[in-house]
Design an enzyme around this catalytic site. Sequence first.
Site, PDB file in Angstrom:
ATOM      1  N   MET A 129     -10.470  -6.823   6.086  1.00 63.22           N
ATOM      2  CA  MET A 129      -9.726  -5.769   6.783  1.00 63.22           C
ATOM      3  C   MET A 129      -9.322  -6.269   8.171  1.00 63.22           C
ATOM      4  O   MET A 129     -10.154  -6.753   8.932  1.00 63.22           O
ATOM      5  CB  MET A 129     -10.589  -4.507   6.936  1.00 63.22           C
ATOM      6  CG  MET A 129     -10.866  -3.767   5.642  1.00 63.22           C
ATOM      7  SD  MET A 129      -9.385  -3.304   4.717  1.00 63.22           S
ATOM      8  CE  MET A 129      -8.589  -2.172   5.873  1.00 63.22           C
ATOM      9  N   HIS A 174      -8.442  -0.162  -3.753  1.00 56.42           N
ATOM     10  CA  HIS A 174      -9.302  -0.401  -2.589  1.00 56.42           C
ATOM     11  C   HIS A 174     -10.124   0.863  -2.340  1.00 56.42           C
ATOM     12  O   HIS A 174      -9.618   1.837  -1.787  1.00 56.42           O
ATOM     13  CB  HIS A 174      -8.387  -0.738  -1.400  1.00 56.42           C
ATOM     14  CG  HIS A 174      -9.085  -0.891  -0.086  1.00 56.42           C
ATOM     15  ND1 HIS A 174      -8.407  -0.967   1.114  1.00 56.42           N
ATOM     16  CD2 HIS A 174     -10.404  -1.006   0.236  1.00 56.42           C
ATOM     17  CE1 HIS A 174      -9.270  -1.110   2.110  1.00 56.42           C
ATOM     18  NE2 HIS A 174     -10.483  -1.123   1.606  1.00 56.42           N
ATOM     19  N   GLY A 208       1.701  -1.798   4.183  1.00 55.92           N
ATOM     20  CA  GLY A 208       2.036  -0.390   3.984  1.00 55.92           C
ATOM     21  C   GLY A 208       3.283  -0.033   4.754  1.00 55.92           C
ATOM     22  O   GLY A 208       4.398  -0.088   4.226  1.00 55.92           O
ATOM     23  N   HIS A 215      -1.164  -1.664  -4.129  1.00 53.64           N
ATOM     24  CA  HIS A 215      -2.451  -1.474  -3.454  1.00 53.64           C
ATOM     25  C   HIS A 215      -2.692   0.032  -3.282  1.00 53.64           C
ATOM     26  O   HIS A 215      -1.894   0.730  -2.650  1.00 53.64           O
ATOM     27  CB  HIS A 215      -2.400  -2.179  -2.095  1.00 53.64           C
ATOM     28  CG  HIS A 215      -3.677  -2.141  -1.331  1.00 53.64           C
ATOM     29  ND1 HIS A 215      -4.696  -3.048  -1.535  1.00 53.64           N
ATOM     30  CD2 HIS A 215      -4.116  -1.308  -0.353  1.00 53.64           C
ATOM     31  CE1 HIS A 215      -5.695  -2.778  -0.708  1.00 53.64           C
ATOM     32  NE2 HIS A 215      -5.370  -1.722   0.022  1.00 53.64           N
ATOM     33  N   SER A 261       0.856  -1.192   0.000  1.00 55.45           N
ATOM     34  CA  SER A 261       0.000   0.000   0.000  1.00 55.45           C
ATOM     35  C   SER A 261       0.884   1.232   0.000  1.00 55.45           C
ATOM     36  O   SER A 261       1.748   1.390   0.863  1.00 55.45           O
ATOM     37  CB  SER A 261      -0.870   0.011   1.253  1.00 55.45           C
ATOM     38  OG  SER A 261      -1.365   1.315   1.470  1.00 55.45           O
ATOM     39  N   ASP A 275      -5.632  -6.948   4.842  1.00 55.11           N
ATOM     40  CA  ASP A 275      -5.118  -5.573   4.775  1.00 55.11           C
ATOM     41  C   ASP A 275      -5.172  -4.915   6.148  1.00 55.11           C
ATOM     42  O   ASP A 275      -6.238  -4.764   6.735  1.00 55.11           O
ATOM     43  CB  ASP A 275      -5.991  -4.796   3.767  1.00 55.11           C
ATOM     44  CG  ASP A 275      -5.573  -3.347   3.594  1.00 55.11           C
ATOM     45  OD1 ASP A 275      -4.523  -2.945   4.122  1.00 55.11           O
ATOM     46  OD2 ASP A 275      -6.318  -2.613   2.902  1.00 55.11           O
ATOM     47  N   GLY A 276      -3.989  -4.516   6.638  1.00 53.73           N
ATOM     48  CA  GLY A 276      -3.906  -3.755   7.879  1.00 53.73           C
ATOM     49  C   GLY A 276      -3.010  -4.421   8.908  1.00 53.73           C
ATOM     50  O   GLY A 276      -3.259  -5.546   9.326  1.00 53.73           O
ATOM     51  N   GLY A 277      -1.928  -3.731   9.277  1.00 48.56           N
ATOM     52  CA  GLY A 277      -1.059  -4.234  10.342  1.00 48.56           C
ATOM     53  C   GLY A 277      -0.265  -5.467   9.992  1.00 48.56           C
ATOM     54  O   GLY A 277       0.132  -6.224  10.880  1.00 48.56           O
ATOM     55  N   ASP A 306      -5.180   2.949  -1.944  1.00 45.04           N
ATOM     56  CA  ASP A 306      -6.268   3.209  -1.000  1.00 45.04           C
ATOM     57  C   ASP A 306      -6.958   4.534  -1.305  1.00 45.04           C
ATOM     58  O   ASP A 306      -6.374   5.600  -1.118  1.00 45.04           O
ATOM     59  CB  ASP A 306      -5.703   3.254   0.420  1.00 45.04           C
ATOM     60  CG  ASP A 306      -5.257   1.883   0.905  1.00 45.04           C
ATOM     61  OD1 ASP A 306      -6.102   0.965   0.919  1.00 45.04           O
ATOM     62  OD2 ASP A 306      -4.071   1.737   1.263  1.00 45.04           O
ATOM     63  N   MET A 330      -9.818   7.104  -0.336  1.00 45.33           N
ATOM     64  CA  MET A 330     -10.655   7.457   0.820  1.00 45.33           C
ATOM     65  C   MET A 330     -11.347   8.789   0.581  1.00 45.33           C
ATOM     66  O   MET A 330     -10.730   9.739   0.102  1.00 45.33           O
ATOM     67  CB  MET A 330      -9.777   7.581   2.062  1.00 45.33           C
ATOM     68  CG  MET A 330      -8.955   6.351   2.341  1.00 45.33           C
ATOM     69  SD  MET A 330      -7.932   6.618   3.782  1.00 45.33           S
ATOM     70  CE  MET A 330      -7.117   5.034   3.906  1.00 45.33           C
ATOM     71  N   MET A 383     -12.530   3.071  -0.479  1.00 45.99           N
ATOM     72  CA  MET A 383     -13.178   3.286   0.827  1.00 45.99           C
ATOM     73  C   MET A 383     -14.012   4.539   0.666  1.00 45.99           C
ATOM     74  O   MET A 383     -13.709   5.596   1.206  1.00 45.99           O
ATOM     75  CB  MET A 383     -12.115   3.441   1.918  1.00 45.99           C
ATOM     76  CG  MET A 383     -11.466   2.121   2.290  1.00 45.99           C
ATOM     77  SD  MET A 383      -9.925   2.345   3.214  1.00 45.99           S
ATOM     78  CE  MET A 383      -8.780   2.429   1.848  1.00 45.99           C
ATOM     79  N   GLY A 385      -9.101   3.345   7.063  1.00 44.00           N
ATOM     80  CA  GLY A 385      -8.957   4.799   7.197  1.00 44.00           C
ATOM     81  C   GLY A 385      -7.516   5.251   7.341  1.00 44.00           C
ATOM     82  O   GLY A 385      -7.162   6.316   6.850  1.00 44.00           O
ATOM     83  N   PHE A 386      -6.693   4.447   7.997  1.00 47.01           N
ATOM     84  CA  PHE A 386      -5.327   4.889   8.258  1.00 47.01           C
ATOM     85  C   PHE A 386      -4.336   3.731   8.171  1.00 47.01           C
ATOM     86  O   PHE A 386      -4.679   2.607   8.545  1.00 47.01           O
ATOM     87  CB  PHE A 386      -5.231   5.510   9.659  1.00 47.01           C
ATOM     88  CG  PHE A 386      -6.122   6.706   9.821  1.00 47.01           C
ATOM     89  CD1 PHE A 386      -5.675   7.976   9.465  1.00 47.01           C
ATOM     90  CD2 PHE A 386      -7.419   6.548  10.287  1.00 47.01           C
ATOM     91  CE1 PHE A 386      -6.512   9.085   9.584  1.00 47.01           C
ATOM     92  CE2 PHE A 386      -8.272   7.648  10.406  1.00 47.01           C
ATOM     93  CZ  PHE A 386      -7.817   8.918  10.054  1.00 47.01           C
ATOM     94  N   GLY A 387      -3.136   4.048   7.716  1.00 45.64           N
ATOM     95  CA  GLY A 387      -2.064   3.060   7.744  1.00 45.64           C
ATOM     96  C   GLY A 387      -1.447   3.050   9.148  1.00 45.64           C
ATOM     97  O   GLY A 387      -1.739   3.917   9.972  1.00 45.64           O
ATOM     98  N   GLY A 388      -0.612   2.067   9.396  1.00 42.13           N
ATOM     99  CA  GLY A 388       0.160   2.054  10.634  1.00 42.13           C
ATOM    100  C   GLY A 388      -0.586   1.604  11.880  1.00 42.13           C
ATOM    101  O   GLY A 388      -0.121   1.851  12.990  1.00 42.13           O
TER     102      GLY A 388
END
Length: 216
Positions: free
Chosen positions: A136, A66, A196, A33, A8, A174-176, A35, A37, A68, A141-144
């Site tokens: 998800m 993706h 990401g 990827h 991402s 997707d995420g973490g 994102d 938003m 959102m 909404g947010f990376g990290g």
Amino acid sequence: MSIKISPSVLTSDFLSLKDDIKKLEVAGTDMLHLDVMDGIFVPNISFGVPVIKSIKKHSTVPLDVHLMIDRPHRYIKEFAEFADVLGFHYEAGSDVAMTLKEIRNLGCKSCLTIKPCTEPEEIFEFLPLCDMVLVMSVEPGFGGQSFMPSALPKLEKLRKEIDRLGLDIDLEVDGGINRETAPLAVKAGANVLVAGNYVFSAEDMSAVIKEIKNLK
Ligand code: DX5
Ligand code: ZN
């Protein structure tokens, strides 16, 4: 099943995106990827069609978009022009079956995405219309953010149902995603991993990409 990585670019420095994309490609990335938003479906605003159009010009790997955004059916045509895989949220207020069919009719691979609050059983009926399903593992909404372990049984249930139906569907998470969580997601049945921060904060991007692709 071989594991694919879809980095991402959300947390990258957008002014060095062209160089970063080249680095990712040289390192063997399978996709990019992207994102999108809108500040309504999620509490953040990122980028839209013009940026994806530019990325398309400079990349040689498939673009995994993706969305959102609220009521995504309103924008499918615009994004389909540049996306290779086009995904939207089950919870975003569009007719799910119609939107998945439209994505395929426009020549893209379709992807249905679920937020952490959605149970996988809710989307079983749509699986025959999906080329990919995205689970998800953080609130979108947010990376990290930190990986939510509640994604693991969801991946397991989806993989089991996909196999039971004999469908050829990629299962993305997707995420973490990082060194610790990637093997867990793969063990639960994911075969496409979005990452990401893990990729972009790495000193050696290429090593991180290889490490994920070599997971079994
Ligand atoms: C979150 C996005 C993710 C995010 C992943 O809403 O969908 O793709 O950028 O970033 P990391 O891997 O840092 O959690
Ligand atoms: Zn994403």
